[in-house]
Design an enzyme around this catalytic site. Sequence first.
Site, PDB file in Angstrom:
ATOM      1  N   LYS A  11     148.215 134.968  22.445  1.00 58.46           N
ATOM      2  CA  LYS A  11     147.791 135.873  23.516  1.00 58.46           C
ATOM      3  C   LYS A  11     148.931 136.833  23.886  1.00 58.46           C
ATOM      4  O   LYS A  11     150.084 136.634  23.476  1.00 58.46           O
ATOM      5  CB  LYS A  11     147.335 135.025  24.715  1.00 58.46           C
ATOM      6  CG  LYS A  11     146.111 134.144  24.382  1.00 58.46           C
ATOM      7  CD  LYS A  11     145.688 133.296  25.569  1.00 58.46           C
ATOM      8  CE  LYS A  11     144.470 132.448  25.228  1.00 58.46           C
ATOM      9  NZ  LYS A  11     144.005 131.646  26.406  1.00 58.46           N
ATOM     10  N   TYR A  51     134.787 135.848  24.575  1.00 64.27           N
ATOM     11  CA  TYR A  51     134.744 134.871  25.677  1.00 64.27           C
ATOM     12  C   TYR A  51     133.373 134.853  26.364  1.00 64.27           C
ATOM     13  O   TYR A  51     133.283 134.508  27.538  1.00 64.27           O
ATOM     14  CB  TYR A  51     135.842 135.189  26.695  1.00 64.27           C
ATOM     15  CG  TYR A  51     137.219 134.682  26.292  1.00 64.27           C
ATOM     16  CD1 TYR A  51     137.444 133.322  26.043  1.00 64.27           C
ATOM     17  CD2 TYR A  51     138.299 135.540  26.197  1.00 64.27           C
ATOM     18  CE1 TYR A  51     138.695 132.847  25.690  1.00 64.27           C
ATOM     19  CE2 TYR A  51     139.569 135.068  25.849  1.00 64.27           C
ATOM     20  CZ  TYR A  51     139.755 133.720  25.600  1.00 64.27           C
ATOM     21  OH  TYR A  51     140.997 133.248  25.264  1.00 64.27           O
ATOM     22  N   PHE A  59     136.870 133.674  37.073  1.00 62.73           N
ATOM     23  CA  PHE A  59     138.110 134.210  36.502  1.00 62.73           C
ATOM     24  C   PHE A  59     137.862 135.138  35.315  1.00 62.73           C
ATOM     25  O   PHE A  59     138.811 135.684  34.739  1.00 62.73           O
ATOM     26  CB  PHE A  59     139.058 133.074  36.093  1.00 62.73           C
ATOM     27  CG  PHE A  59     138.467 132.082  35.114  1.00 62.73           C
ATOM     28  CD1 PHE A  59     138.412 132.355  33.752  1.00 62.73           C
ATOM     29  CD2 PHE A  59     137.971 130.862  35.556  1.00 62.73           C
ATOM     30  CE1 PHE A  59     137.871 131.452  32.844  1.00 62.73           C
ATOM     31  CE2 PHE A  59     137.423 129.947  34.652  1.00 62.73           C
ATOM     32  CZ  PHE A  59     137.383 130.243  33.295  1.00 62.73           C
ATOM     33  N   ARG A  87     143.501 122.154  18.311  1.00 61.34           N
ATOM     34  CA  ARG A  87     143.344 121.956  19.759  1.00 61.34           C
ATOM     35  C   ARG A  87     144.369 120.946  20.273  1.00 61.34           C
ATOM     36  O   ARG A  87     144.890 121.083  21.375  1.00 61.34           O
ATOM     37  CB  ARG A  87     141.927 121.472  20.090  1.00 61.34           C
ATOM     38  CG  ARG A  87     140.823 122.442  19.706  1.00 61.34           C
ATOM     39  CD  ARG A  87     140.554 123.513  20.711  1.00 61.34           C
ATOM     40  NE  ARG A  87     140.042 123.035  21.973  1.00 61.34           N
ATOM     41  CZ  ARG A  87     139.700 123.855  22.980  1.00 61.34           C
ATOM     42  NH1 ARG A  87     139.830 125.177  22.855  1.00 61.34           N
ATOM     43  NH2 ARG A  87     139.247 123.363  24.107  1.00 61.34           N
ATOM     44  N   ARG A 104     151.266 124.507  24.561  1.00 59.85           N
ATOM     45  CA  ARG A 104     151.182 124.854  25.986  1.00 59.85           C
ATOM     46  C   ARG A 104     152.074 123.943  26.826  1.00 59.85           C
ATOM     47  O   ARG A 104     152.668 124.381  27.822  1.00 59.85           O
ATOM     48  CB  ARG A 104     149.731 124.787  26.457  1.00 59.85           C
ATOM     49  CG  ARG A 104     148.865 125.935  25.924  1.00 59.85           C
ATOM     50  CD  ARG A 104     147.401 125.661  26.187  1.00 59.85           C
ATOM     51  NE  ARG A 104     146.526 126.774  25.816  1.00 59.85           N
ATOM     52  CZ  ARG A 104     145.205 126.658  25.711  1.00 59.85           C
ATOM     53  NH1 ARG A 104     144.610 125.493  25.952  1.00 59.85           N
ATOM     54  NH2 ARG A 104     144.464 127.708  25.366  1.00 59.85           N
ATOM     55  N   ASN A 114     148.409 131.082  29.132  1.00 61.67           N
ATOM     56  CA  ASN A 114     148.642 129.854  28.347  1.00 61.67           C
ATOM     57  C   ASN A 114     148.897 130.108  26.854  1.00 61.67           C
ATOM     58  O   ASN A 114     148.681 129.237  26.019  1.00 61.67           O
ATOM     59  CB  ASN A 114     147.545 128.820  28.604  1.00 61.67           C
ATOM     60  CG  ASN A 114     146.162 129.283  28.193  1.00 61.67           C
ATOM     61  OD1 ASN A 114     146.022 130.335  27.555  1.00 61.67           O
ATOM     62  ND2 ASN A 114     145.155 128.509  28.538  1.00 61.67           N
ATOM     63  N   HIS A 117     145.192 130.759  21.905  1.00 60.24           N
ATOM     64  CA  HIS A 117     143.785 130.352  21.855  1.00 60.24           C
ATOM     65  C   HIS A 117     143.529 129.593  20.559  1.00 60.24           C
ATOM     66  O   HIS A 117     144.082 129.940  19.518  1.00 60.24           O
ATOM     67  CB  HIS A 117     142.878 131.598  21.874  1.00 60.24           C
ATOM     68  CG  HIS A 117     141.460 131.307  21.478  1.00 60.24           C
ATOM     69  ND1 HIS A 117     140.520 130.872  22.384  1.00 60.24           N
ATOM     70  CD2 HIS A 117     140.837 131.322  20.263  1.00 60.24           C
ATOM     71  CE1 HIS A 117     139.367 130.651  21.730  1.00 60.24           C
ATOM     72  NE2 HIS A 117     139.532 130.922  20.455  1.00 60.24           N
ATOM     73  N   GLU A 128     134.462 133.497  15.674  1.00 63.02           N
ATOM     74  CA  GLU A 128     135.630 134.227  16.178  1.00 63.02           C
ATOM     75  C   GLU A 128     136.400 134.917  15.049  1.00 63.02           C
ATOM     76  O   GLU A 128     136.906 136.028  15.229  1.00 63.02           O
ATOM     77  CB  GLU A 128     136.527 133.269  16.963  1.00 63.02           C
ATOM     78  CG  GLU A 128     135.859 132.785  18.246  1.00 63.02           C
ATOM     79  CD  GLU A 128     136.519 131.577  18.882  1.00 63.02           C
ATOM     80  OE1 GLU A 128     136.026 131.136  19.936  1.00 63.02           O
ATOM     81  OE2 GLU A 128     137.508 131.056  18.331  1.00 63.02           O
TER      82      GLU A 128
HETATM   83  P1  DAT Z   1     140.744 126.869  26.183  1.00 64.60           P
HETATM   84  O1  DAT Z   1     141.522 128.149  26.014  1.00 64.60           O
HETATM   85  O2  DAT Z   1     141.651 125.685  26.361  1.00 64.60           O
HETATM   86  O3  DAT Z   1     139.702 126.664  25.109  1.00 64.60           O
HETATM   87  P2  DAT Z   1     138.546 127.629  27.936  1.00 64.60           P
HETATM   88  O4  DAT Z   1     137.808 128.002  26.700  1.00 64.60           O
HETATM   89  O5  DAT Z   1     137.886 126.724  28.922  1.00 64.60           O
HETATM   90  O6  DAT Z   1     139.972 126.983  27.579  1.00 64.60           O
HETATM   91  O7  DAT Z   1     138.962 128.948  28.732  1.00 64.60           O
HETATM   92  C1  DAT Z   1     139.411 130.074  28.022  1.00 64.60           C
HETATM   93  C2  DAT Z   1     140.581 130.680  28.759  1.00 64.60           C
HETATM   94  O8  DAT Z   1     140.171 131.097  30.066  1.00 64.60           O
HETATM   95  C3  DAT Z   1     141.740 129.696  29.034  1.00 64.60           C
HETATM   96  O9  DAT Z   1     142.597 129.568  27.915  1.00 64.60           O
HETATM   97  C4  DAT Z   1     142.403 130.325  30.195  1.00 64.60           C
HETATM   98  C5  DAT Z   1     141.222 130.898  30.997  1.00 64.60           C
HETATM   99  N1  DAT Z   1     140.789 129.936  32.011  1.00 64.60           N
HETATM  100  C6  DAT Z   1     140.068 128.804  31.812  1.00 64.60           C
HETATM  101  N2  DAT Z   1     139.869 128.144  32.965  1.00 64.60           N
HETATM  102  C7  DAT Z   1     140.483 128.884  33.930  1.00 64.60           C
HETATM  103  C8  DAT Z   1     140.647 128.759  35.341  1.00 64.60           C
HETATM  104  N3  DAT Z   1     140.120 127.714  36.014  1.00 64.60           N
HETATM  105  N4  DAT Z   1     141.363 129.710  35.988  1.00 64.60           N
HETATM  106  C9  DAT Z   1     141.872 130.773  35.335  1.00 64.60           C
HETATM  107  N5  DAT Z   1     141.757 130.953  34.000  1.00 64.60           N
HETATM  108  C10 DAT Z   1     141.071 130.033  33.313  1.00 64.60           C
HETATM  109 MG    MG Z   2     137.974 127.759  24.695  1.00 71.89          MG
END
Ligand code: DAT
Ligand code: MG
Length: 151
Positions: A11, A51, A59, A87, A104, A114, A117, A128
């Site tokens: 990212k 996304y 968010f 993961r 992370r 973070n 991805h 993707e």
């Molecule tokens: P991951 O990236 O671990 O697969 P995800 O798919 O649930 O997680 O979410 C995608 C991204 O969105 C994540 O890397 C960071 C952001 N995100 C997720 N949950 C969040 C939250 N509660 N507050 C802010 N950003 C968030």
């Molecule tokens: Mg995800």
Amino acid sequence: SAVEQSYIMIKPDGVQRGLVGEIISRFEKKGFILKGLKLFQCPKDLAQEHYKDLKEKPFFPKLIDYITSGPVVCMAWEGDGVVASARKLIGATNPLQAEPGTIRGDLAVQTGRNVVHGSDSPDNGKREIGYQCLPQLRVLVLLLASFQVAA
Ligand code: DAT
Ligand code: MG
């Protein structure tokens, strides 16, 4: 288990902080195969598509602003079980809950910053990675399809 591919994206914060080599080396050392890589400024519409499962989340707008805020490194990594294994290498979404030794867990503190991805399923890996043909190519395909309908 089947050979599969995961879409791994460093990212904007990971690129800006100079963590590209560090992150790539973790996947290399693990033994996965790098099949494709590019530096890419993600347009808003593609970030929203990537996304789309999160579009109802509060968010979401901030997430899209962040992902489009600077260049990202897009990669396709291949190997047995690479999706689940990547993961694990990446660690929990919230870096404060990610185990030490994970990317992370070692390199980040904020959920919204973070650094990396990783696809959450083999199907999403395909989806993707599929986006990473050039956006112009996607437009061309749509145009050709509409010409065919018209003809
Ligand atoms: P991951 O990236 O671990 O697969 P995800 O798919 O649930 O997680 O979410 C995608 C991204 O969105 C994540 O890397 C960071 C952001 N995100 C997720 N949950 C969040 C939250 N509660 N507050 C802010 N950003 C968030
Ligand atoms: Mg995800």
